[in-house]
Structures are given as C-alpha cells and as structure tokens.
Design an enzyme around this catalytic site. Structure first.
Site, PDB file in Angstrom:
ATOM      1  CG  HIS A   1      -1.877   0.867   1.582  1.00 13.57           C
ATOM      2  ND1 HIS A   1      -1.608   2.210   1.814  1.00 13.57           N
ATOM      3  CD2 HIS A   1      -3.278   0.744   1.387  1.00 13.57           C
ATOM      4  CE1 HIS A   1      -2.678   3.039   1.869  1.00 13.57           C
ATOM      5  NE2 HIS A   1      -3.668   2.180   1.647  1.00 13.57           N
TER       6      HIS A   1
ATOM      7  CB  CYS B   1      -3.892   3.331  -1.508  1.00 11.07           C
ATOM      8  SG  CYS B   1      -5.109   4.767  -1.132  1.00 11.07           S
TER       9      CYS B   1
HETATM   10  N1  PMP Z   1      -1.354  -0.677   4.544  1.00 11.18           N
HETATM   11  C1  PMP Z   1      -2.548  -1.480   4.101  1.00 11.18           C
HETATM   12  C2  PMP Z   1      -2.122  -2.847   3.768  1.00 11.18           C
HETATM   13  C3  PMP Z   1      -3.846  -1.004   3.850  1.00 11.18           C
HETATM   14  O1  PMP Z   1      -4.689  -1.615   3.244  1.00 11.18           O
HETATM   15  C4  PMP Z   1      -4.235   0.369   4.474  1.00 11.18           C
HETATM   16  C5  PMP Z   1      -5.577   1.116   4.214  1.00 11.18           C
HETATM   17  N2  PMP Z   1      -6.033   0.654   3.017  1.00 11.18           N
HETATM   18  C6  PMP Z   1      -2.990   1.267   5.160  1.00 11.18           C
HETATM   19  C7  PMP Z   1      -1.739   0.426   5.112  1.00 11.18           C
HETATM   20  C8  PMP Z   1      -3.067   2.508   5.507  1.00 11.18           C
HETATM   21  O2  PMP Z   1      -4.115   2.347   6.587  1.00 11.18           O
HETATM   22  P1  PMP Z   1      -4.711   3.884   7.477  1.00 11.18           P
HETATM   23  O3  PMP Z   1      -5.236   4.402   6.203  1.00 11.18           O
HETATM   24  O4  PMP Z   1      -5.757   3.349   8.532  1.00 11.18           O
HETATM   25  O5  PMP Z   1      -3.635   4.474   7.886  1.00 11.18           O
END
Ligand code: PMP
Length: 405
Positions: A122, A363
């Site tokens: 991500h 993302c």
């Molecule tokens: N890492 C992964 C694998 C995710 O799926 C996400 C959220 N989609 C994040 C990081 C970021 O999480 P947050 O937006 O809650 O900080």
C-alpha cells in the site's frame, strides 16, 4: 455462539437501506463497520469520565488514564506482545509507519543503504520509506510477485545484502487479498541481521496475530479496520528498538525534564506519545478487540474462508469476469474486472443497487502496474457478510454486463 443474524444486529448500520435497497457492504478493506458496544464505549468516555490522560490529580483524569492504560494492556495481550511498553498508540497504520520511517531513518540509515519492500505494498508502506531514502541517500529494492499475486521468496533472498537496513512488508495485500509469508520473511531477514516491519492493516482483523511468535521488530495496524474507531492505531515495537529510536514528535507527556538548554525524554511508551492522544479512540479500540475476541478469531477466520470460497466459485461462473490475485492463501478479498467495462462504471452501477465496493487502484498503484491495469473493482468481505449478499453482488454484476453489452 451468536447466530449470523445476532452478529449483524450488533452493527446498527448493517440494517440501513441505501437507494431504498438493503445495504450490502463489501468495502471492509477500506474500513469496517462498528458494533454498538464500541460506539457506547466512546460515548461513555465523554458522558461519564472524560479527563486528559496522565495530566491531572483529579478523578476524571485518573479514570480516563486507567481506561487508556487498560486499553494498552488489551492491545498487548491481543497481539501477544511481551510488554505494555512496546505498545504505542498512533493515529493509524499510516501514522505508525511514517513514525518508524522517520525515527529509524534518523538513527540507523546512511547513504548507500537499502530498504526492501514488496510489489504488493500500500502507498502507506512505500511513500514514507521513499521520503526517508531521499533524506538519507538510501534506496528501495522491491520483491516481485508472480501472476497469482504471490511474493517470490527466492527473489527476496537475493535482495538481502549487507546494505539492507530494514524490510517493510505487508501481512496481507489490500488490493489482491494475498496473505504474505511474513514469518518466513522475518526469519530470513533476521538471519541476515535485518529488522522487519510488518504492515498489519489488512492482517489484524482476519486471524490471530501473535507478534512474539512472528518475531517481527515492528507491527502496525489501524483501529478502524478492526471494528474500532477512526483516528486510532497501534505501533508495536520491540523494546530494544523503541529504546534506541529517537522520538518522532516532541511535546507534552513525552518528556521527563525540560529546560531551554536540554530536554530528557519520558520512559516507554510515553516517549512516543507526544501531546493529547486519541484516548477515547484507544478505549473504543479496546472494546472492539473485546468484541472480536467474544466472536472468536478462529470463528472469524473460518467464516471468512467460507465466504471467500463461495464468492470465488460464484464469481468465476461469470464468463466476462476476471479475478486478479488467486493465491491459495488469501483473505476474503476479490479484485476483479469485467471485460470491456471500466471499473468505475461497475462500481457506480453496483452502488445504485445498494452494493458498496471499492474501485480504483486501492492506494497500491505498483501492484496495478505489475498486472498492467489501471485499477480493479474490489469486494472485501468480513465475518458479518453473508452468502445472500454475495448472490446480490453476482446479480448486480450480471446487471452491469447487461447494461454495457
Ligand atoms: N496498509 C494497508 C495494507 C492498507 O490496506 C491500508 C489502508 N487501506 C493502510 C496501510 C493505511 O491504513 P490507514 O489509512 O488506516 O492508516
């Protein structure tokens, strides 16, 4: 043991209608819905005992501080960390990873060093490392994946070198659902003397997580993805690292003695919790952990496996539909495209049918680039979903195909 109807009744939002149809919520990878007990716990903070934590001599501050520290202990036992000092409350996974990238980079990274990530990451586990590498003159190496969306372990081993300063790897791909063998990766990295950060944003809510047996050095997750409030997250770090790392923010509560000449820092975990933390969120998160423990993590894992098998079978029967990511080891996420239909069109039609899915790159642009696509439709399921909802998704997709053929 609760029935699925009883479980769904715990989540008030699941019984609402959208566009006059029952809501089918398949965007649990983006955020999960909240059981009433979590909402009540947060409300209770503000209606019964709100006071800033670790600040006052008065009873309100004492009660809130006690509930906050109990929440820390709950997180510790939930992920089986050795010590409560190793649990830092943050704003979420993104906050946790940025903090480690900053402090670890300041303390340990020098020009020429390398950080290993994977294609599945991500953006939250890419960009903070790029920012740090730019500051420090270091660079990023990337573990490739095969056509099923699985990490190529042999290639990972080849990337490990004396220049490697850290491996930062997701436990589960949010875009494809692949479960990554983080234990094997951690063991191999440790054999080369390299610490490992695990992004647990998509791992924490689907099965038992035990950071002690995993032996990772850092583990990050978000409250809102495990049925807790938004704006709260956790960074687990081994005490030896947290002791050595400099704080990432300065402010109240993280200090011991402050003069204009010199400041000394508070002990762990407070050294990393500058300012007023989201204590109401932490208390809500602890309630969410209690809730899933009450349901049972094994039950959750089993039910989600059943939903994944059912959805995979049903969706595979749709001839114009292609699923991206078919690892034998995945969570209940199905990323797909319909031949000749843009993912946004699919998402918008499904929305009007009351079915909430995610569309786009999730993302995770590099993994989309790996598959030569500019996005997918993603149905991410969790234990409160039903096979009936999967049937509704399939009918919705048939409708999309009819509309666009
Ligand atoms: N890492 C992964 C694998 C995710 O799926 C996400 C959220 N989609 C994040 C990081 C970021 O999480 P947050 O937006 O809650 O900080």
């Amino acid at each position: 043991m609760k029935t699925i109807e009883e479980i769904r009744a715990d989540f008030p939002i699941l019984s609402r209608k959208v566009y006059n149809r029952p809501l089918v919520y398949f965007d649990n990878g983006a955020t999960t819905q909240k059981p009433l007990c979590v909402l009540d716990a947060v409300r209770e903070v503000y209606t019964e005992y709100n006071g800033n934590v670790h600040r006052g001599v008065h009873i309100m501050s004492d009660l809130t501080s006690e509930a906050y520290e109990n929440a820390r202990e709950k997180v510790r036992s939930f992920i089986n960390a050795g010590k409560r000092e190793e649990i830092i409350f943050t704003s979420g996974t993104t906050g946790s990873i940025n903090s480690v990238a900053f402090s670890y980079g300041e303390r340990f990274v020098k020009p020429g060093d390398e950080i290993i990530l994977s294609t599945l990451e991500h953006h939250a586990n890419i960009v903070p490392w790029q920012m740090m590498c730019e500051r420090k003159g270091a660079s990023i190496r990337v573990i490739p994946v095969n056509d099923r969306g699985e990490i190529l372990l042999d290639d990972f081993l080849k990337l490990l070198s004396p220049r490697t300063r850290l491996v930062a790897i997701t436990q589960v791909s949010n875009a494809l659902g692949t479960i990554v063998p983080v234990k094997e990766i951690t063991d191999a990295a440790h054999s080369a003397g390299v610490p490992v950060l695990v992004d647990g944003a998509q791992g924490i809510q689907h099965d038992v997580v035990d950071v002690s047996s995993l032996d990772c050095d850092f583990y990050a997750f978000s409250g809102h993805k495990i049925y807790g409030p938004t704006g709260i997250g956790v960074l687990y770090g081994k005490e030896k690292w947290l002791t050595e790392l400099p704080p990432w923010q300065g402010g109240g509560d993280m200090v011991d003695k402050v003069t204009f000449e010199k400041t000394t820092y508070n002990e762990l975990p407070f050294k990393f919790e500058a300012g007023t933390t989201n204590y109401a969120g932490a208390i809500g998160l602890a309630k969410a952990l209690d809730y899933v423990l009450g349901i049972g993590m094994q039950y959750i894992a089993g039910r989600e496996k059943m939903l994944l098998a059912y959805a995979t079978e049903k969706l595979s029967e749709i001839s114009r539909l292609k699923i991206y990511g078919d690892s034998a080891n995945k969570i209940a996420i199905i990323s797909f495209l319909i031949d000749n239909v843009h993912q946004y069109d699919t998402g918008m039609v499904l929305d009007k049918l009351g079915i909430a899915v995610r569309t786009g790159t999730h993302c995770a642009q590099p993994v989309m680039q790996r598959f030569g696509i500019d996005g997918t439709v993603r149905a991410s399921m969790c234990f409160y979903n039903t096979t009936g909802e999967i049937d509704a998704l399939c009918s919705g997709i048939e409708e999309v195909i009819r509309m666009f053929s």
